[in-house]
Design a protein around this motif. Sequence first.
Motif, mmCIF file in Angstrom:
data_model
loop_
_atom_site.group_PDB
_atom_site.id
_atom_site.type_symbol
_atom_site.label_atom_id
_atom_site.label_comp_id
_atom_site.label_asym_id
_atom_site.label_seq_id
_atom_site.Cartn_x
_atom_site.Cartn_y
_atom_site.Cartn_z
ATOM 1 N N VAL A 119 0.842 -1.197 0.000
ATOM 2 C CA VAL A 119 0.000 0.000 0.000
ATOM 3 C C VAL A 119 0.882 1.253 0.000
ATOM 4 C CG1 VAL A 119 -1.769 1.272 1.236
ATOM 5 C CG2 VAL A 119 -1.826 -1.213 1.225
ATOM 6 N N VAL A 230 -0.423 -11.776 -8.513
ATOM 7 C CA VAL A 230 -0.424 -10.327 -8.274
ATOM 8 C C VAL A 230 -1.832 -9.849 -7.919
ATOM 9 C CG1 VAL A 230 -0.250 -8.122 -9.451
ATOM 10 C CG2 VAL A 230 1.573 -9.807 -9.684
ATOM 11 N N PHE A 231 -1.949 -9.177 -6.791
ATOM 12 C CA PHE A 231 -3.262 -8.666 -6.424
ATOM 13 C C PHE A 231 -3.200 -7.255 -5.829
ATOM 14 C CE2 PHE A 231 -6.333 -7.816 -3.058
ATOM 15 C CZ PHE A 231 -7.507 -7.806 -3.790
ATOM 16 N N THR A 232 -2.425 -7.100 -4.755
ATOM 17 C CA THR A 232 -2.515 -5.862 -3.981
ATOM 18 C C THR A 232 -2.187 -4.624 -4.814
ATOM 19 O OG1 THR A 232 -1.798 -7.177 -2.106
ATOM 20 C CG2 THR A 232 -1.919 -4.827 -1.770
ATOM 21 N N TYR A 235 -5.133 -3.822 -6.875
ATOM 22 C CA TYR A 235 -6.228 -3.326 -6.047
ATOM 23 C C TYR A 235 -6.010 -1.870 -5.658
ATOM 24 C CZ TYR A 235 -9.360 -2.827 -2.034
ATOM 25 O OH TYR A 235 -10.314 -2.382 -1.163
ATOM 26 N N VAL A 236 -4.784 -1.543 -5.253
ATOM 27 C CA VAL A 236 -4.538 -0.196 -4.748
ATOM 28 C C VAL A 236 -4.336 0.811 -5.881
ATOM 29 C CG1 VAL A 236 -3.246 1.141 -3.063
ATOM 30 C CG2 VAL A 236 -3.363 -1.301 -2.821
ATOM 31 N N TRP A 254 -10.726 -12.152 -7.004
ATOM 32 C CA TRP A 254 -11.146 -11.389 -5.841
ATOM 33 C C TRP A 254 -12.415 -10.595 -6.139
ATOM 34 C CZ3 TRP A 254 -12.025 -6.264 -4.806
ATOM 35 C CH2 TRP A 254 -12.221 -5.945 -3.448
#
Lengths: 295, 277
Positions: A119, A230-232, A235-236, A254
């Motif tokens: 983040v 890979v996700f975060t 998402y951000v 997700w």
Amino acid sequence: MAVSRIPGQRWYTPYLFPLPALALFGVFFAWPAVTAIQLSFYEYDVVSPPVFVGMENFVRLIGDDRFWGALANSMLFLVGLFPLLVVIPLLLAVLVNQKLPGIKTFRMLFYLPVVTSMVAVAVAWNYVFHQQGVLNWILTGAGLLDQPVQYLLDPVWALPALILVEGWKSMGTYMMIYLAGLQTIPTNLYEAAKVDGATSWHRLRHITVPLMIPYIAVSMTMAMLDAMQVFTSVYVMTQGGPQDSTLTLGYYIWSAAFEQYDMGYASSMGLVLWVLLIVMAFVNYRLTKGRTVMP
Amino acid sequence: MTPRLAWWLRRAGMYILLTAIALVFVGPFLILVSSGLKPSGQAVFSFPPDIIPRPPVLTWAREAWTAIPYFRYLLNSVIYVGVMVPVYIVVSALCAYPLAQMRFRGQSLIFFAILSTMFLPGELMLIPRFLVVSQLGLADSYAGVILPGLLSAFGVFLLRQTFAGVPREVIDAARTDGCHELRIFWHVMLPASRPTLAILGIFGFISVWNSFIWPLVVLKDSAKYPIALGISYLAGITGTDVRSLAAGTIISILPVVIFFMIMQRHVLDGMRGAVKG
């Protein structure tokens, strides 16, 4: 297996120690894994009870353009992250393996992004990617761009931008793995090569790389697992946009599960990802002939 | 050119190269620090970049601190780290001890079952794990965040390696002295494995402090957010000033960065143990 008991030890002693771990394994891994497999044959929106639909989720998946797009994007991540996580960190490790005053400080600085949260990294890179930000200033200044680009809002630039952020964040991890490996190479090997007149490129090519193959194999497996999940960052930074250009498998799963509450369909995609990971891990294992230092 | 001059030139070049690379890794954080300290009259973005705040102000840090329940989120993260890190290490160590130093039926089964969790994709597990946690009545609770994170295949694997390296004679001597297994575990195995325990502590701290996806899924009540989720929440509030977001983000990473700087000398030693194979 011959079970040789230690005198005075009860037969059940070895089973008592792993109990907490096994309980956690059962409740938070085995049970959910079985549920995931089961769920992929159901339609389930959390509110009403699950309905058995057979292979319908998988049939739907084959006809789902967004799924194929997401798979393609995840593959692009894999291709893009490969040099950033497998090749460059080896060079960085060679650099910071030198005996120089202050080298430990450099090691730590290169490792800094690994320590911080995705983040925070995403917030930081938003400033770098800003239309009036540093990256645009450098690229336009060097004449590589005619005018500033809004990297995260541009369907062409958004994916490369995310790959850069993911690679930048994780490079330190891979550098440390290689560094640990490099320190097992006896220095007299290099000294002997130097005496024989080998250049630094030759020493890298003919001593370092061959001896580092097991570590390269580990890095490849880890990079593959990282890239496919890979996700975060998505998402951000982009939420899969613009126009699905950064929609990865991880993000699609997700979003199907926790935005559309389409748990069955999301699980079936997760299952496909799982099979894919196992196949890729196996291929990787065969390619490197099992010369890996970790299972 | 004398060899001495060549040596100095090569060394200077090496430091320039290292500094340039370091700038790539630290630069984005420096931009955050600079943005978070700039007074409102000074532009955050400009060509060429204007990095030095004139004068540095703490207004934005204070604003970030009050825009979200910042202290609460920090405290939550401290709680998550304080509970999860010691417990996961003990759970891993307990599991690793018989795997490394005893012979029993089902030994490899247990080992491979736990190792297999490394290959379960996180996204696949999110959904059913969320359902399981809900069924157990743990959704939206601290326990729901903590419990699924207590099993680490990496921890079990690493400690099994380390424990296997403890000489048999030492353990046998302790056994002859009448030590029962739990005492051997506590007084022989754990003290002999300090570097590995240190590295598990460091990585555990970093990973729990930065945890994001699982808390995002399991928590509804924002009062239980760890700090990383809090920052994403701050970024999502419309009208958050870019300076205040920058300041808030920097504060959120300070604890883990400072912790790492203090502990970093243990990392490489532990890594060496991890990849020894």
